[in-house]
Design a protein around this motif. Structure first.
Motif, PDB file in Angstrom:
ATOM      1  N   ILE A  52       0.840  -1.204   0.000  1.00 10.28           N
ATOM      2  CA  ILE A  52       0.000   0.000   0.000  1.00 10.28           C
ATOM      3  C   ILE A  52       0.872   1.250   0.000  1.00 10.28           C
ATOM      4  O   ILE A  52       0.621   2.208  -0.745  1.00 10.28           O
ATOM      5  CB  ILE A  52      -0.965  -0.026   1.202  1.00 10.28           C
ATOM      6  CG1 ILE A  52      -1.991  -1.136   1.012  1.00 10.28           C
ATOM      7  CG2 ILE A  52      -1.652   1.322   1.385  1.00 10.28           C
ATOM      8  CD1 ILE A  52      -2.844  -1.416   2.226  1.00 10.28           C
ATOM      9  N   VAL A  53       1.926   1.232   0.804  1.00  8.16           N
ATOM     10  CA  VAL A  53       2.860   2.366   0.839  1.00  8.16           C
ATOM     11  C   VAL A  53       3.533   2.536  -0.525  1.00  8.16           C
ATOM     12  O   VAL A  53       3.743   3.663  -0.995  1.00  8.16           O
ATOM     13  CB  VAL A  53       3.897   2.172   1.969  1.00  8.16           C
ATOM     14  CG1 VAL A  53       5.034   3.174   1.858  1.00  8.16           C
ATOM     15  CG2 VAL A  53       3.227   2.281   3.320  1.00  8.16           C
ATOM     16  N   ALA A  54       3.856   1.434  -1.198  1.00  9.99           N
ATOM     17  CA  ALA A  54       4.480   1.504  -2.523  1.00  9.99           C
ATOM     18  C   ALA A  54       3.541   2.145  -3.542  1.00  9.99           C
ATOM     19  O   ALA A  54       3.973   2.965  -4.367  1.00  9.99           O
ATOM     20  CB  ALA A  54       4.875   0.114  -2.987  1.00  9.99           C
ATOM     21  N   ILE A  55       2.274   1.800  -3.496  1.00 11.17           N
ATOM     22  CA  ILE A  55       1.304   2.399  -4.425  1.00 11.17           C
ATOM     23  C   ILE A  55       1.140   3.886  -4.131  1.00 11.17           C
ATOM     24  O   ILE A  55       1.062   4.699  -5.057  1.00 11.17           O
ATOM     25  CB  ILE A  55      -0.035   1.636  -4.368  1.00 11.17           C
ATOM     26  CG1 ILE A  55       0.159   0.229  -4.940  1.00 11.17           C
ATOM     27  CG2 ILE A  55      -1.128   2.378  -5.128  1.00 11.17           C
ATOM     28  CD1 ILE A  55      -1.010  -0.701  -4.771  1.00 11.17           C
ATOM     29  N   VAL A  56       1.125   4.258  -2.864  1.00 10.48           N
ATOM     30  CA  VAL A  56       1.070   5.679  -2.500  1.00 10.48           C
ATOM     31  C   VAL A  56       2.316   6.402  -3.021  1.00 10.48           C
ATOM     32  O   VAL A  56       2.238   7.504  -3.565  1.00 10.48           O
ATOM     33  CB  VAL A  56       0.916   5.851  -0.972  1.00 10.48           C
ATOM     34  CG1 VAL A  56       1.132   7.285  -0.555  1.00 10.48           C
ATOM     35  CG2 VAL A  56      -0.443   5.355  -0.524  1.00 10.48           C
ATOM     36  N   GLY A  57       3.479   5.764  -2.892  1.00  8.72           N
ATOM     37  CA  GLY A  57       4.717   6.356  -3.388  1.00  8.72           C
ATOM     38  C   GLY A  57       4.710   6.539  -4.895  1.00  8.72           C
ATOM     39  O   GLY A  57       5.246   7.513  -5.415  1.00  8.72           O
ATOM     40  N   SER A  58       4.085   5.608  -5.615  1.00  6.83           N
ATOM     41  CA  SER A  58       4.024   5.743  -7.069  1.00  6.83           C
ATOM     42  C   SER A  58       3.124   6.901  -7.487  1.00  6.83           C
ATOM     43  O   SER A  58       3.349   7.517  -8.521  1.00  6.83           O
ATOM     44  CB  SER A  58       3.556   4.446  -7.714  1.00  6.83           C
ATOM     45  OG  SER A  58       2.195   4.203  -7.457  1.00  6.83           O
ATOM     46  N   VAL A  59       2.129   7.220  -6.681  1.00  5.61           N
ATOM     47  CA  VAL A  59       1.280   8.381  -6.980  1.00  5.61           C
ATOM     48  C   VAL A  59       2.016   9.673  -6.611  1.00  5.61           C
ATOM     49  O   VAL A  59       1.984  10.652  -7.358  1.00  5.61           O
ATOM     50  CB  VAL A  59      -0.072   8.277  -6.232  1.00  5.61           C
ATOM     51  CG1 VAL A  59      -0.869   9.547  -6.372  1.00  5.61           C
ATOM     52  CG2 VAL A  59      -0.866   7.086  -6.739  1.00  5.61           C
ATOM     53  N   VAL A  60       2.709   9.654  -5.486  1.00  9.79           N
ATOM     54  CA  VAL A  60       3.420  10.845  -5.021  1.00  9.79           C
ATOM     55  C   VAL A  60       4.554  11.222  -5.972  1.00  9.79           C
ATOM     56  O   VAL A  60       4.870  12.404  -6.139  1.00  9.79           O
ATOM     57  CB  VAL A  60       3.959  10.623  -3.578  1.00  9.79           C
ATOM     58  CG1 VAL A  60       4.902  11.717  -3.152  1.00  9.79           C
ATOM     59  CG2 VAL A  60       2.808  10.510  -2.605  1.00  9.79           C
ATOM     60  N   VAL A  61       5.167  10.237  -6.641  1.00 14.21           N
ATOM     61  CA  VAL A  61       6.308  10.515  -7.516  1.00 14.21           C
ATOM     62  C   VAL A  61       5.917  11.402  -8.693  1.00 14.21           C
ATOM     63  O   VAL A  61       6.769  12.080  -9.264  1.00 14.21           O
ATOM     64  CB  VAL A  61       6.977   9.196  -7.989  1.00 14.21           C
ATOM     65  CG1 VAL A  61       6.229   8.568  -9.146  1.00 14.21           C
ATOM     66  CG2 VAL A  61       8.423   9.419  -8.365  1.00 14.21           C
ATOM     67  N   LYS A  62       4.641  11.452  -9.044  1.00 12.10           N
ATOM     68  CA  LYS A  62       4.193  12.331 -10.130  1.00 12.10           C
ATOM     69  C   LYS A  62       4.308  13.806  -9.743  1.00 12.10           C
ATOM     70  O   LYS A  62       4.563  14.647 -10.595  1.00 12.10           O
ATOM     71  CB  LYS A  62       2.740  12.027 -10.497  1.00 12.10           C
ATOM     72  CG  LYS A  62       2.481  10.643 -11.028  1.00 12.10           C
ATOM     73  CD  LYS A  62       2.755  10.502 -12.470  1.00 12.10           C
ATOM     74  CE  LYS A  62       1.549  10.875 -13.299  1.00 12.10           C
ATOM     75  NZ  LYS A  62       1.831  10.697 -14.711  1.00 12.10           N
ATOM     76  N   PHE A  63       4.123  14.111  -8.459  1.00 11.53           N
ATOM     77  CA  PHE A  63       4.116  15.501  -8.011  1.00 11.53           C
ATOM     78  C   PHE A  63       5.404  15.910  -7.305  1.00 11.53           C
ATOM     79  O   PHE A  63       5.871  17.020  -7.463  1.00 11.53           O
ATOM     80  CB  PHE A  63       2.914  15.737  -7.087  1.00 11.53           C
ATOM     81  CG  PHE A  63       1.618  15.328  -7.705  1.00 11.53           C
ATOM     82  CD1 PHE A  63       1.054  16.091  -8.712  1.00 11.53           C
ATOM     83  CD2 PHE A  63       0.980  14.168  -7.332  1.00 11.53           C
ATOM     84  CE1 PHE A  63      -0.127  15.717  -9.321  1.00 11.53           C
ATOM     85  CE2 PHE A  63      -0.208  13.781  -7.926  1.00 11.53           C
ATOM     86  CZ  PHE A  63      -0.765  14.559  -8.929  1.00 11.53           C
ATOM     87  N   LYS A  64       5.944  15.010  -6.492  1.00 10.90           N
ATOM     88  CA  LYS A  64       7.197  15.259  -5.773  1.00 10.90           C
ATOM     89  C   LYS A  64       8.099  14.054  -5.990  1.00 10.90           C
ATOM     90  O   LYS A  64       8.046  13.087  -5.217  1.00 10.90           O
ATOM     91  CB  LYS A  64       6.932  15.480  -4.289  1.00 10.90           C
ATOM     92  CG  LYS A  64       6.113  16.717  -4.022  1.00 10.90           C
ATOM     93  CD  LYS A  64       6.052  17.002  -2.550  1.00 10.90           C
ATOM     94  CE  LYS A  64       5.208  18.235  -2.350  1.00 10.90           C
ATOM     95  NZ  LYS A  64       5.936  19.309  -1.750  1.00 10.90           N
ATOM     96  N   PRO A  65       8.936  14.092  -7.025  1.00  5.37           N
ATOM     97  CA  PRO A  65       9.712  12.901  -7.412  1.00  5.37           C
ATOM     98  C   PRO A  65      10.650  12.384  -6.324  1.00  5.37           C
ATOM     99  O   PRO A  65      10.760  11.173  -6.131  1.00  5.37           O
ATOM    100  CB  PRO A  65      10.511  13.369  -8.623  1.00  5.37           C
ATOM    101  CG  PRO A  65       9.839  14.591  -9.102  1.00  5.37           C
ATOM    102  CD  PRO A  65       9.122  15.183  -7.958  1.00  5.37           C
ATOM    103  N   LYS A  66      11.315  13.250  -5.610  1.00  2.00           N
ATOM    104  CA  LYS A  66      12.274  12.793  -4.599  1.00  2.00           C
ATOM    105  C   LYS A  66      11.555  12.116  -3.426  1.00  2.00           C
ATOM    106  O   LYS A  66      11.990  11.067  -2.954  1.00  2.00           O
ATOM    107  CB  LYS A  66      13.124  13.953  -4.116  1.00  2.00           C
ATOM    108  CG  LYS A  66      13.959  14.559  -5.239  1.00  2.00           C
ATOM    109  CD  LYS A  66      15.271  15.028  -4.764  1.00  2.00           C
ATOM    110  CE  LYS A  66      16.060  15.677  -5.860  1.00  2.00           C
ATOM    111  NZ  LYS A  66      16.643  14.772  -6.800  1.00  2.00           N
ATOM    112  N   VAL A  67      10.471  12.697  -2.967  1.00  2.54           N
ATOM    113  CA  VAL A  67       9.714  12.110  -1.857  1.00  2.54           C
ATOM    114  C   VAL A  67       9.123  10.767  -2.287  1.00  2.54           C
ATOM    115  O   VAL A  67       9.204   9.774  -1.551  1.00  2.54           O
ATOM    116  CB  VAL A  67       8.607  13.076  -1.377  1.00  2.54           C
ATOM    117  CG1 VAL A  67       7.733  12.424  -0.331  1.00  2.54           C
ATOM    118  CG2 VAL A  67       9.215  14.362  -0.859  1.00  2.54           C
ATOM    119  N   GLY A  68       8.545  10.711  -3.475  1.00  2.73           N
ATOM    120  CA  GLY A  68       7.986   9.459  -3.977  1.00  2.73           C
ATOM    121  C   GLY A  68       9.050   8.392  -4.163  1.00  2.73           C
ATOM    122  O   GLY A  68       8.820   7.219  -3.882  1.00  2.73           O
TER     123      GLY A  68
END
Length: 118
Positions: A52-68
């Motif tokens: 679940i955290v990985a899927i959240v990270g894949s969404v976050v990488v679109k807006f904040k690449p380093k955090v994702g």
């Protein structure tokens, strides 16, 4: 804002991780039925949370690449620690996506720094 490769790799890593975690839960329940107790079931739950955290990270990488990227790296390492062999494919996908999120420069940032001389 493109980052489609990182998004797709992270999403696939999360989905495959979820499948691996469900398989680990299944194997844990079989082990518990045969031997009486098993820790693989609780580790499977941990791997589901990592997915679940990985899927959240894949969404976050679109807006904040380093955090994702950091989120996907953490999720990949978390999953491999949880259920080892079952999470190998997901870890490879998540680590590649996480490193791409951290290391690949944004093309739009390079274009905006250029000055136009007349």
């Amino acid at each position: 804002m493109k980052r489609n490769t990182e998004f797709v790799l992270g999403l696939l890593g999360g989905i495959f991780g979820f499948i691996a975690a469900v398989f680990a839960l299944f194997m844990g329940s079989i082990d518990e039925a045969i031997n009486g107790s098993s820790s693989l079931g609780s580790l499977g739950v941990s791997a589901i949370l990592a997915s679940i955290v990985a899927i959240v990270g894949s969404v976050v990488v679109k807006f904040k690449p380093k955090v994702g990227g950091i989120i996907m790296l953490v999720a990949g390492i978390w999953g491999i620690i949880s259920v080892s062999f079952f999470y190998i494919l997901s870890t490879v996908l998540l680590v590649i996506a996480g490193l791409m999120g951290l290391l690949v420069k944004n093309k739009n940032a390079k274009k905006s720094n250029k000055t136009i001389e007349v």
